[in-house]
Design an enzyme around this catalytic site. Structure first.
Site, mmCIF file in Angstrom:
data_model
loop_
_atom_site.group_PDB
_atom_site.id
_atom_site.type_symbol
_atom_site.label_atom_id
_atom_site.label_comp_id
_atom_site.label_asym_id
_atom_site.label_seq_id
_atom_site.Cartn_x
_atom_site.Cartn_y
_atom_site.Cartn_z
ATOM 1 N N SER A 164 74.144 -25.529 0.314
ATOM 2 C CA SER A 164 75.151 -24.903 1.381
ATOM 3 C C SER A 164 74.529 -23.476 1.822
ATOM 4 O O SER A 164 75.103 -22.660 2.839
ATOM 5 C CB SER A 164 76.567 -24.887 0.646
ATOM 6 O OG SER A 164 76.597 -23.868 -0.246
ATOM 7 N N GLY A 165 73.716 -22.890 0.882
ATOM 8 C CA GLY A 165 73.374 -21.558 1.207
ATOM 9 C C GLY A 165 73.933 -20.554 0.303
ATOM 10 O O GLY A 165 73.652 -19.277 0.265
ATOM 11 N N GLY A 166 75.158 -20.980 -0.482
ATOM 12 C CA GLY A 166 75.937 -20.037 -1.362
ATOM 13 C C GLY A 166 74.962 -19.590 -2.289
ATOM 14 O O GLY A 166 74.948 -18.044 -2.384
ATOM 15 N N PHE A 167 74.300 -20.131 -3.041
ATOM 16 C CA PHE A 167 73.285 -19.541 -3.996
ATOM 17 C C PHE A 167 72.283 -18.466 -3.542
ATOM 18 O O PHE A 167 72.157 -17.563 -4.093
ATOM 19 C CB PHE A 167 72.444 -20.786 -4.564
ATOM 20 C CG PHE A 167 71.593 -20.361 -5.860
ATOM 21 C CD1 PHE A 167 72.111 -20.204 -7.107
ATOM 22 C CD2 PHE A 167 70.536 -20.016 -5.907
ATOM 23 C CE1 PHE A 167 71.442 -19.728 -8.319
ATOM 24 C CE2 PHE A 167 69.322 -19.737 -6.514
ATOM 25 C CZ PHE A 167 70.167 -19.637 -8.249
ATOM 26 N N ASP A 187 79.982 -22.499 -2.158
ATOM 27 C CA ASP A 187 80.303 -22.336 -3.439
ATOM 28 C C ASP A 187 80.044 -20.816 -4.007
ATOM 29 O O ASP A 187 78.892 -20.401 -3.275
ATOM 30 C CB ASP A 187 80.058 -23.102 -4.761
ATOM 31 C CG ASP A 187 78.498 -23.366 -4.974
ATOM 32 O OD1 ASP A 187 77.858 -22.924 -4.182
ATOM 33 O OD2 ASP A 187 78.171 -23.618 -5.995
ATOM 34 N N GLN A 214 82.106 -25.635 -11.063
ATOM 35 C CA GLN A 214 81.291 -24.347 -11.495
ATOM 36 C C GLN A 214 82.135 -24.043 -12.899
ATOM 37 O O GLN A 214 82.632 -25.214 -13.469
ATOM 38 C CB GLN A 214 81.728 -23.180 -10.637
ATOM 39 C CG GLN A 214 80.907 -23.017 -9.430
ATOM 40 C CD GLN A 214 79.482 -22.793 -9.704
ATOM 41 O OE1 GLN A 214 78.867 -22.375 -10.615
ATOM 42 N NE2 GLN A 214 78.513 -23.303 -8.714
ATOM 43 N N GLY A 272 75.998 -23.800 -11.257
ATOM 44 C CA GLY A 272 76.221 -22.694 -12.216
ATOM 45 C C GLY A 272 75.296 -22.681 -13.454
ATOM 46 O O GLY A 272 75.497 -22.186 -14.652
ATOM 47 N N ASP A 327 67.065 -31.547 -8.668
ATOM 48 C CA ASP A 327 66.172 -30.666 -7.836
ATOM 49 C C ASP A 327 65.775 -29.645 -8.545
ATOM 50 O O ASP A 327 66.436 -29.055 -9.368
ATOM 51 C CB ASP A 327 66.792 -30.309 -6.336
ATOM 52 C CG ASP A 327 67.689 -29.173 -6.471
ATOM 53 O OD1 ASP A 327 68.735 -29.039 -7.409
ATOM 54 O OD2 ASP A 327 67.091 -28.058 -6.219
ATOM 55 N N CYS A 387 44.922 -37.406 -9.518
ATOM 56 C CA CYS A 387 44.148 -37.825 -10.853
ATOM 57 C C CYS A 387 43.147 -38.963 -10.290
ATOM 58 O O CYS A 387 41.959 -39.186 -11.230
ATOM 59 C CB CYS A 387 45.053 -38.062 -12.008
ATOM 60 S SG CYS A 387 45.940 -36.608 -12.423
#
Lengths: 377, 377
Positions: free
Chosen positions: A92-95, A145, A190, A217, A267, A310
């Protein structure tokens, strides 16, 4: 969006599932390569297809600032813009607002911040975060968030978690009003390391009835034990028939632990970032390609690995490319590390379908820690 | 090595030929991507195959310093080391010793110099340059020559050219003694901008009877007119039935001029270097992808182009990647520019086989200069 829980391993809580999204099916457990700016660093969309990436991440904060939603809309969404026809999940971009932006000021309404690119001022609200993700056209959108840092005082964690819960409600309303039926929306739990806050966050988020749930979180500096504790506190309250996404996790060993505890989606930038720093995953642990001994090793990076790197190149060549500062080093290293994570998730899935996940995990970790070359990172 | 002259265009001196080397056939005229350090910057060996690269360059100076001949020999030569099974031509290292090494001291015996990587001292002789190229295992080796800078006084050019001629003799003797029958050796004509020196150099080099000949001492700062004059002074004295290689040339327009004057082989870092700086060849001239206007251009870079980049991505996406400093920008730009050069040589070949090179050249250049975006480089 449809999620079908195909199997729960009899030996533990590990799950195998099938997620049907606008741009295709995703078999879980799944690792999602991170494509922050509309490209997974150092590899192409063709590379990603060739190594079996089912879904990739895009980041709303970065894409909002550059190229911007106008260009993304004119292009017909991120899928068309970047020529990627498989599913995309957007953060969302919050982080990033909290970790990257030059300054930020949080109010109940939203967050004011300055772009880390050009210092320009912006105001992001839960509604706007959804609008941005609708412009992007991702298959899975995330609620806006606040992700607390670690450690955080109980009172701050509580306040932040409750604001996130209110924001989740606003996100859901905006999503429903824009009737983005092609895009799913996940809620984010969270509550930091606090048991009752995690429980409250799970209850409040699940009450809103999202198509899927993320555990946020984590991966913010806490110990592995604390991270797994957070997972254990969340999963029991999450509905069985909805996908569960652990945000920002993680190294192979963490993936296994979280899968065992019932997580479906992951991720992490670590496989790609480590690759660019010369730290490579193998079945016997990490290889630091900068080490002298690899200069004259004409064998593959990992004899157990089926990846294009490999299969084609030697450690000596990878060592040479890295020492020479060549761009191809970044690409081959990234391709290998991503393959390793994608393959690991696929092998876990198979083990779950055959009720032998716990045994697989034991065998894998035993080999994985047999010849690990720490990189000091 | 075998060279078959297939056609000489009736409208000019342009030639089409077929070169048979240890690792395969090369159809001429040909553009050879430069893979200085055992990799063509920003693309993979698979990429090169996919865009039809027939032969690539390696550089003896760089490969001698890193990874070193011991590692290359242990790997079984450069082909195996880098997993490239098509032909390789190696530069002798002369040019780099004079342009890159921290200090160099030339004597008739050879050149003492310090590595640009770690300052270590080395001494390179014509014999050693051949030995290095035998360790590398290239299909075509180049004689060790001195490449004069521009401008250079007549006396200095004469002295240097004559030393290069003596070195050519020593290179040939070393090549014969090591009986490297799998590898061809090309002589290099020097003489700067001086007509009689060029003529003398041609005579002395041709007298040694090499499998092929290069025109050196160009692309060192002289004008286009001077470069083409050098070509015109050399080609009449070069045997018709041997390949002719113009070293370090060049942009599309120079390629056409030199092909018209009977040159068969080309190499240049410009297409790859320009690509990494955002300057891209198109049928209507160069595009500077940094220009604002490309941000919202959702068409391909070049609608006439059949390359994987133009078939898949828009100018807007390429612009976004470049502005965002993404590694994929370097790769896609390089892939496109290389395709452009390889395709140009292939289209020239077809025109020559059909005796319409002069007309093709006119049409191409008219379009090529119609919308050129100079980049100030």
């Amino acid at each position: 969006m449809k999620f079908e829980l195909e199997a729960v391993d009899a030996s533990c809580g590990a799950r195998a599932g099938r997620l049907t999204l606008s741009h295709g099916e995703v078999l879980t457990p799944v690792f999602m390569p991170v494509g922050t700016q509309g490209t997974v660093k150092a590899v192409s969309q063709g590379d990603l297809r060739s190594i079996g990436a089912q879904i990739i991440l895009g980041n709303a904060y970065h894409l909002y600032l550059r190229p911007g939603t106008e260009i993304l809309e004119a292009a017909g969404g991120l899928h068309k813009f970047m020529a990627w026809d498989r599913p995309i999940l957007t953060d969302s971009g919050g982080f990033q607002v909290f970790s990257l932006a030059a300054m930020n000021k949080v109010t109940p309404e939203g967050v004011a911040f300055q772009s880390h690119i050009d210092g320009s001022s912006h105001f992001l609200t839960p509604e706007k975060a959804i609008d941005i993700q609708i412009s992007i056209g991702s298959d899975i959108m995330m609620c806006f968030d606040e992700c607390t840092s670690h450690p955080v005082a109980y009172e701050d964690a509580a306040k932040s978690m409750r604001m996130t819960a209110v924001w989740a409600e606003r996100c859901k309303r905006q999503w429903e009003e824009r009737s983005a039926t092609q895009q799913a929306l996940f809620g984010i739990v969270q509550g930091s390391t606090y048991e009752d806050l995690r429980r409250e966050s799970v209850e409040r988020t699940v009450a809103l009835d999202f198509p899927g749930y993320a555990i946020g979180g984590v991966s913010v500096g806490e110990s592995k034990a604390e991270m797994l504790e957070a997972v254990e506190r969340c999963t029991p309250g999450l509905p069985e028939n909805k996908p569960r996404y652990l945000m920002g996790v993680g190294p192979p060993e963490d993936l296994l632990e979280a899968i065992e505890r019932g997580v479906d989606m992951f991720d992490c930038v670590m496989p790609t970032r480590n690759a660019r720093n010369g730290s490579l995953f193998t079945s016997e642990g990490r290889v630091n390609i900068k080490n002298q001994k690899h200069k004259t090793d004409f064998g593959p990076l990992d004899a157990q690995c089926g990846c294009p790197v490999c299969n084609t190149y030697s450690r000596a060549y990878l060592s040479h490319l890295f020492r020479s500062g060549e761009i191809l080093a970044l690409r081959l290293n990234t391709l290998h590390n991503l393959w390793f994570m994608l393959d690991l998730a696929a092998v876990c899935r198979q083990a779950i379908l055959e009720d032998r996940f716990a045994a697989f995990k034991r065998t894998f970790l035993e080999a994985y820690f047999s010849a690990d070359e720490p990189t000091g990172e």
